[in-house]
Scaffold this motif. Structure first.
Motif, PDB file in Angstrom:
ATOM      1  N   MET A   1      -3.756  -6.917 -11.476  1.00  0.00           N
ATOM      2  CA  MET A   1      -2.631  -6.582 -10.613  1.00  0.00           C
ATOM      3  C   MET A   1      -1.470  -6.088 -11.487  1.00  0.00           C
ATOM      4  N   HIS A   2      -0.861  -5.035 -11.076  1.00  0.00           N
ATOM      5  CA  HIS A   2       0.269  -4.441 -11.793  1.00  0.00           C
ATOM      6  C   HIS A   2       1.498  -5.328 -11.623  1.00  0.00           C
ATOM      7  N   THR A   3       2.264  -5.500 -12.678  1.00  0.00           N
ATOM      8  CA  THR A   3       3.395  -6.424 -12.596  1.00  0.00           C
ATOM      9  C   THR A   3       4.631  -5.842 -11.926  1.00  0.00           C
ATOM     10  N   ASN A   4       4.709  -4.525 -11.790  1.00  0.00           N
ATOM     11  CA  ASN A   4       5.894  -3.923 -11.167  1.00  0.00           C
ATOM     12  C   ASN A   4       5.505  -3.376  -9.798  1.00  0.00           C
ATOM     13  N   GLN A   5       5.370  -4.270  -8.837  1.00  0.00           N
ATOM     14  CA  GLN A   5       4.865  -3.888  -7.524  1.00  0.00           C
ATOM     15  C   GLN A   5       5.916  -4.140  -6.445  1.00  0.00           C
ATOM     16  N   GLN A   6       6.003  -3.188  -5.515  1.00  0.00           N
ATOM     17  CA  GLN A   6       6.974  -3.306  -4.435  1.00  0.00           C
ATOM     18  C   GLN A   6       6.292  -3.149  -3.086  1.00  0.00           C
ATOM     19  N   VAL A   7       6.984  -3.663  -2.063  1.00  0.00           N
ATOM     20  CA  VAL A   7       6.485  -3.599  -0.698  1.00  0.00           C
ATOM     21  C   VAL A   7       7.610  -3.063   0.182  1.00  0.00           C
ATOM     22  N   LEU A   8       7.254  -2.180   1.108  1.00  0.00           N
ATOM     23  CA  LEU A   8       8.216  -1.653   2.074  1.00  0.00           C
ATOM     24  C   LEU A   8       7.934  -2.310   3.418  1.00  0.00           C
ATOM     25  N   PRO A  26       1.506 -15.398  -8.804  1.00  0.00           N
ATOM     26  CA  PRO A  26       0.381 -14.455  -8.663  1.00  0.00           C
ATOM     27  C   PRO A  26      -0.500 -14.700  -7.442  1.00  0.00           C
ATOM     28  N   GLY A  27      -0.763 -15.945  -7.108  1.00  0.00           N
ATOM     29  CA  GLY A  27      -1.603 -16.233  -5.948  1.00  0.00           C
ATOM     30  C   GLY A  27      -0.925 -15.874  -4.635  1.00  0.00           C
ATOM     31  N   SER A  28       0.358 -16.185  -4.531  1.00  0.00           N
ATOM     32  CA  SER A  28       1.116 -15.870  -3.314  1.00  0.00           C
ATOM     33  C   SER A  28       1.257 -14.365  -3.142  1.00  0.00           C
ATOM     34  N   VAL A  29       1.526 -13.660  -4.251  1.00  0.00           N
ATOM     35  CA  VAL A  29       1.637 -12.196  -4.193  1.00  0.00           C
ATOM     36  C   VAL A  29       0.298 -11.588  -3.790  1.00  0.00           C
ATOM     37  N   ALA A  30      -0.794 -12.049  -4.401  1.00  0.00           N
ATOM     38  CA  ALA A  30      -2.122 -11.505  -4.073  1.00  0.00           C
ATOM     39  C   ALA A  30      -2.439 -11.727  -2.599  1.00  0.00           C
ATOM     40  N   ASN A  31      -2.108 -12.911  -2.071  1.00  0.00           N
ATOM     41  CA  ASN A  31      -2.334 -13.227  -0.663  1.00  0.00           C
ATOM     42  C   ASN A  31      -1.500 -12.301   0.236  1.00  0.00           C
ATOM     43  N   PHE A  32      -0.216 -12.139  -0.083  1.00  0.00           N
ATOM     44  CA  PHE A  32       0.671 -11.293   0.713  1.00  0.00           C
ATOM     45  C   PHE A  32       0.195  -9.835   0.691  1.00  0.00           C
ATOM     46  N   VAL A  33      -0.181  -9.351  -0.485  1.00  0.00           N
ATOM     47  CA  VAL A  33      -0.658  -7.967  -0.622  1.00  0.00           C
ATOM     48  C   VAL A  33      -1.951  -7.768   0.165  1.00  0.00           C
ATOM     49  N   GLU A  34      -2.866  -8.719   0.093  1.00  0.00           N
ATOM     50  CA  GLU A  34      -4.127  -8.608   0.826  1.00  0.00           C
ATOM     51  C   GLU A  34      -3.868  -8.588   2.333  1.00  0.00           C
ATOM     52  N   LEU A  35      -3.011  -9.480   2.833  1.00  0.00           N
ATOM     53  CA  LEU A  35      -2.677  -9.486   4.263  1.00  0.00           C
ATOM     54  C   LEU A  35      -2.007  -8.172   4.661  1.00  0.00           C
ATOM     55  N   THR A  36      -1.148  -7.648   3.782  1.00  0.00           N
ATOM     56  CA  THR A  36      -0.475  -6.374   4.042  1.00  0.00           C
ATOM     57  C   THR A  36      -1.493  -5.248   4.163  1.00  0.00           C
ATOM     58  N   LYS A  37      -2.433  -5.197   3.232  1.00  0.00           N
ATOM     59  CA  LYS A  37      -3.457  -4.136   3.248  1.00  0.00           C
ATOM     60  C   LYS A  37      -4.330  -4.216   4.497  1.00  0.00           C
ATOM     61  N   GLN A  38      -4.506  -5.425   5.039  1.00  0.00           N
ATOM     62  CA  GLN A  38      -5.286  -5.618   6.273  1.00  0.00           C
ATOM     63  C   GLN A  38      -4.470  -5.276   7.524  1.00  0.00           C
ATOM     64  N   GLY A  39      -3.153  -5.006   7.354  1.00  0.00           N
ATOM     65  CA  GLY A  39      -2.303  -4.729   8.508  1.00  0.00           C
ATOM     66  C   GLY A  39      -1.916  -5.979   9.279  1.00  0.00           C
TER      67      GLY A  39
END
Length: 153
Positions: A1-8, A26-39
Motif C-alpha cells: 500500500m502506498h503511504t501517500n494516499q487520499q480519499v475524496l 494500516p489495518g483500518s486504512v486497508a479496511n476503509f479503502v476496500e469498503l470504498t472500492k466496493q462502493g
C-alpha cells in the motif's frame, strides 16, 4: 500500500478530501479503502452529527447500529484528535468495522480510545455544514501521489 494516499468524499454539501494515515493505522486504512472500492459508503447518510464534536457515517442501517459481519483490531498510534481527524467508531476495543467519524474540534477525550486513520486536508467547511441525514454521494480513492524522496528532491 502506498503511504501517500487520499480519499475524496463527495457529499450533498460538497467534497471533503482525506489524507489516510497508512503507517499509523494500516489495518483500518486497508479496511476503509476496500469498503470504498466496493462502493459500500455510496448513498449512505450521516446518521449522527453532534455540533462542535463529530459527524458520523458509514452505517448501512442509518441508525448507528449497522455493522459488518466482521471486526477489525483497534490501532492506537500516538496521535491526537484535532479538528478534522477521522476515527473508527466502535463499541469497545477491537470492534471496529465500517462506521467512522470526523471531528469538528479537538476532542482529547477520544485519544487512545478510537483508532485515528485519516485527517481532512480539504473541505473542513463542508464538515462543519453537515447535518443528520446528509447523503454521502460517493467515496473515491484518489490516484497515488508521488512521495518526495531524496532521489526526487
Amino acid at each position: 500500500m502506498h503511504t501517500n494516499q487520499q480519499v475524496l468524499l463527495r457529499t450533498e454539501k460538497g467534497s471533503i478530501t482525506l489524507q489516510l494515515f497508512v503507517e499509523d493505522a494500516p489495518g483500518s486504512v486497508a479496511n476503509f479503502v476496500e469498503l470504498t472500492k466496493q462502493g459500500f459508503f455510496n448513498n449512505l447518510y450521516f446518521h449522527r452529527v453532534v455540533p462542535n464534536f463529530v459527524a458520523q457515517g458509514g452505517d448501512k442501517r442509518g441508525d448507528g447500529w449497522g455493522s459488518s459481519d466482521y471486526s477489525i483490531r483497534s490501532e492506537f498510534a500516538p496521535l491526537h484528535y484535532y479538528e478534522g481527524y477521522v476515527g473508527m467508531a466502535s463499541a469497545g476495543k477491537d470492534t471496529e468495522s465500517n462506521q467512522w467519524f470526523i471531528t469538528h474540534s479537538p476532542t482529547p477525550h477520544l485519544d487512545g480510545r478510537y483508532t485515528i486513520f485519516a485527517k481532512v486536508i480539504d473541505g473542513m467547511d463542508v464538515v462543519h455544514r453537515l447535518e443528520v441525514g446528509d447523503k454521502i454521494v460517493d467515496v473515491e480513492v484518489l490516484g497515488l501521489l508521488p512521495t518526495v524522496t531524496s532521489a526526487t528532491k
